[in-house]
Design an enzyme around this catalytic site. Structure first.
Site, mmCIF file in Angstrom:
data_model
loop_
_atom_site.group_PDB
_atom_site.id
_atom_site.type_symbol
_atom_site.label_atom_id
_atom_site.label_comp_id
_atom_site.label_asym_id
_atom_site.label_seq_id
_atom_site.Cartn_x
_atom_site.Cartn_y
_atom_site.Cartn_z
ATOM 1 N N LYS A 25 38.189 -13.203 53.001
ATOM 2 C CA LYS A 25 37.304 -13.048 51.839
ATOM 3 C C LYS A 25 37.021 -14.416 51.227
ATOM 4 C CE LYS A 25 36.936 -10.347 47.553
ATOM 5 N NZ LYS A 25 37.621 -9.398 46.647
ATOM 6 N N SER A 78 35.073 -5.209 45.817
ATOM 7 C CA SER A 78 34.293 -6.382 46.095
ATOM 8 C C SER A 78 34.527 -7.008 47.464
ATOM 9 C CB SER A 78 34.567 -7.428 45.015
ATOM 10 O OG SER A 78 35.919 -7.843 45.066
ATOM 11 N N SER A 108 39.358 -3.629 44.801
ATOM 12 C CA SER A 108 38.461 -4.332 45.719
ATOM 13 C C SER A 108 38.871 -4.361 47.180
ATOM 14 C CB SER A 108 38.265 -5.766 45.246
ATOM 15 O OG SER A 108 37.305 -5.776 44.228
#
Ligand code: GLN
Length: 474
Positions: A68, A143, A167
């Site tokens: 990420k 996210s 997330s």
């Protein structure tokens, strides 16, 4: 399974060239539609590292992993999906990255996310939304949506995400993959670009429980550079944990608040767990309705303070440097932050201002304590708590993004674990009209490995859903 892949690479049952080629071919063909990556490293560079690492050995020798884009990677651009950090190249690795490299993993690229991890759909990214490989009209959750989509599309077998209020689990659920929000303090946050420190953890994402466990065992552990890490090593032993006689509490209040197709699929899984001998009981989390407002008050307050550092001088976008400092600061920030980030900085600053601090922030902390207490109580009666991961099916692109309250409401089931610091895992529960639905397991503090082992039993014997690859329909 990663263990087999590592062996195949070592024994040359699978040539490094073929492995890398295959990965790049998929990404090349499909990522223009899925937009899972913000940065992809060059094939030549990767191939060289894969070969080197296969020779060096390690638990992940030569394995490609997606990271990420809010986790610092030395020499690889780390944007947090924001214009603010569009060109930022960290001079150091996050602790989790150091640990992965030690075991031979090779970073293939940095994945798309909501800007500064603020969002539940990966639509607030400065680099455009990620699309769900199971249905390109839908969001992949957020996210860590890029990491979830990269797994579902079969670009990689392993990914890292971060989870402040869901997330990791939202994209795990919406992509039919596995994700763990670890117990607070088990994984170092050193090198994670902070959004809300007291809530977030970096965590593993994978296509099956065994790989999830392997990745967790590698990234977990104490770290001198993060004083919130615990001085203990969790003894990781991966084994299927039969659900027979396991006391499972169903969070029925939360289940009933979910969309019908979601609760339907989850109830089916619960019935199956019951026929496998699990001891199922309906229960409730007291104060569940306050969890979401408490979470957003705490998260926004911490965010407003964390994001103050992007002043264009020490950090971030610095197009304007001349003139009055206030104006320069406002112009750079005004131009480089997206609307959702601005909303949170404004609300967070308001909440922390004199007079409102007691009214909102302190109240939220009290609610946080009450929720912790009710969970402690529930875990004297139950080994795990079960609910849907997300209350609704993956929304269409554009459906919730302009309605922040609706978007925040998607986090109803996930924020609980962050508020209480406990582990929570999402695994595939089933499908409705080809759209994935996730099952959330929550356990008491530090029961991370137990949850992984239970999820392994469920994937093999109950849902039979693991290692799924989305049939990307262009
Ligand atoms: N959707 C939640 C938020 O926007 C959670 C995000 C996250 O876990 N990073 O705050």
């Amino acid at each position: 399974m990663i263990v087999e892949l590592v062996n195949d690479l070592k024994n040359k049952n699978l040539e490094a060239e073929e492995y890398v080629e295959r990965t790049y071919e998929k990404i090349g063909k499909y990522d223009k539609y899925t937009n899972a990556f913000i940065t992809i490293r060059s094939k030549e560079e990767i191939l060289r590292e894969v070969k080197e690492n296969i020779n060096k050995g390690g638990k992940l020798a030569g394995i490609l992993i997606a990271i990420k884009d809010n986790i610092s990677t030395k020499g690889i651009r780390t944007t947090c999906a924001s214009k603010m950090l569009e060109d930022y190249i960290p001079p150091y690795d996050a602790t989790v990255i150091e640990k992965l490299k030690k075991e031979g993993a090779v970073i293939v690229g940095k994945t798309n996310m909501d800007e500064f991890a603020m969002g539940s759909t990966t639509e607030t990214s400065y680099f455009g939304p990620t699309r769900n490989p199971w249905n390109l009209e839908r969001t992949p959750g957020g996210s860590s949506g890029g990491s979830g989509a990269a797994l579902a599309a079969g670009y990689v077998e392993l990914a890292l995400g971060s989870d402040t209020g869901g997330s990791i689990r939202a994209p795990a659920a919406y992509n039919a993959t596995f994700g763990l929000k670890p117990s607070y303090g088990t994984v170092s946050r050193f090198g994670l670009v902070a959004y809300a420190n007291s809530l977030e953890q970096i965590g593993p994402m994978a296509r099956n429980a065994e790989d999830l466990g392997l990745l967790f065992s590698i990234i977990a552990g104490p770290d001198d550079k993060d004083a919130t890490t615990l001085d203990l090593s969790l003894n990781f032993e991966f084994k299927e944990q039969n659900v027979k006689s396991v006391r499972i509490g169903i969070l029925s209040d939360i289940l009933e608040m979910s969309e019908k197709p979601v609760s339907g699929v989850i109830k089916d899984v619960i019935d199956k767990l019951s026929s496998e001998g699990a001891l199922i009981e309906d229960t409730k989390l007291g104060n569940a309705e306050y969890a979401l407002p408490a979470y957003y008050i705490i998260a926004m307050s911490e965010a407003s303070s964390n994001l103050a550092r992007y002043d264009g001088v020490r950090y971030g976008y610095s197009k304007y440097m001349e003139g009055n400092w206030r104006e320069v600061y406002a112009k750079n920030r005004g131009e480089a932050f997206g609307i959702e980030v601005k909303r949170r900085i404004l609300l967070g600053s308001f909440i922390l201002s004199a007079g409102y601090y007691e009214e909102f922030y302190l109240k939220a902390l009290k609610v946080r304590n009450l929720i912790k207490k009710s969970l402690d109580e529930l875990f004297t009666k139950y080994d795990i708590l079960v609910s849907p991961t997300m209350p609704i099916l993956p929304p269409k692109i554009g459906e919730v993004i302009n309605d922040p309250v609706r978007m925040y409401a998607m986090d109803l089931n996930t924020v609980i674990a962050n508020l209480a610091a406990i582990p929570a895992l999402s695994l595939p529960a089933g499908f409705y009209n080809d759209l994935p639905i996730g099952l959330q397991l929550m356990g008491k503090y530090l029961s991370d490995i137990y949850l992984i082992n239970i999820s392994s039993y469920i994937e093999r014997n109950v849902t039979k859903l693991y290692n799924l690859t989305a049939p990307i329909k262009i």
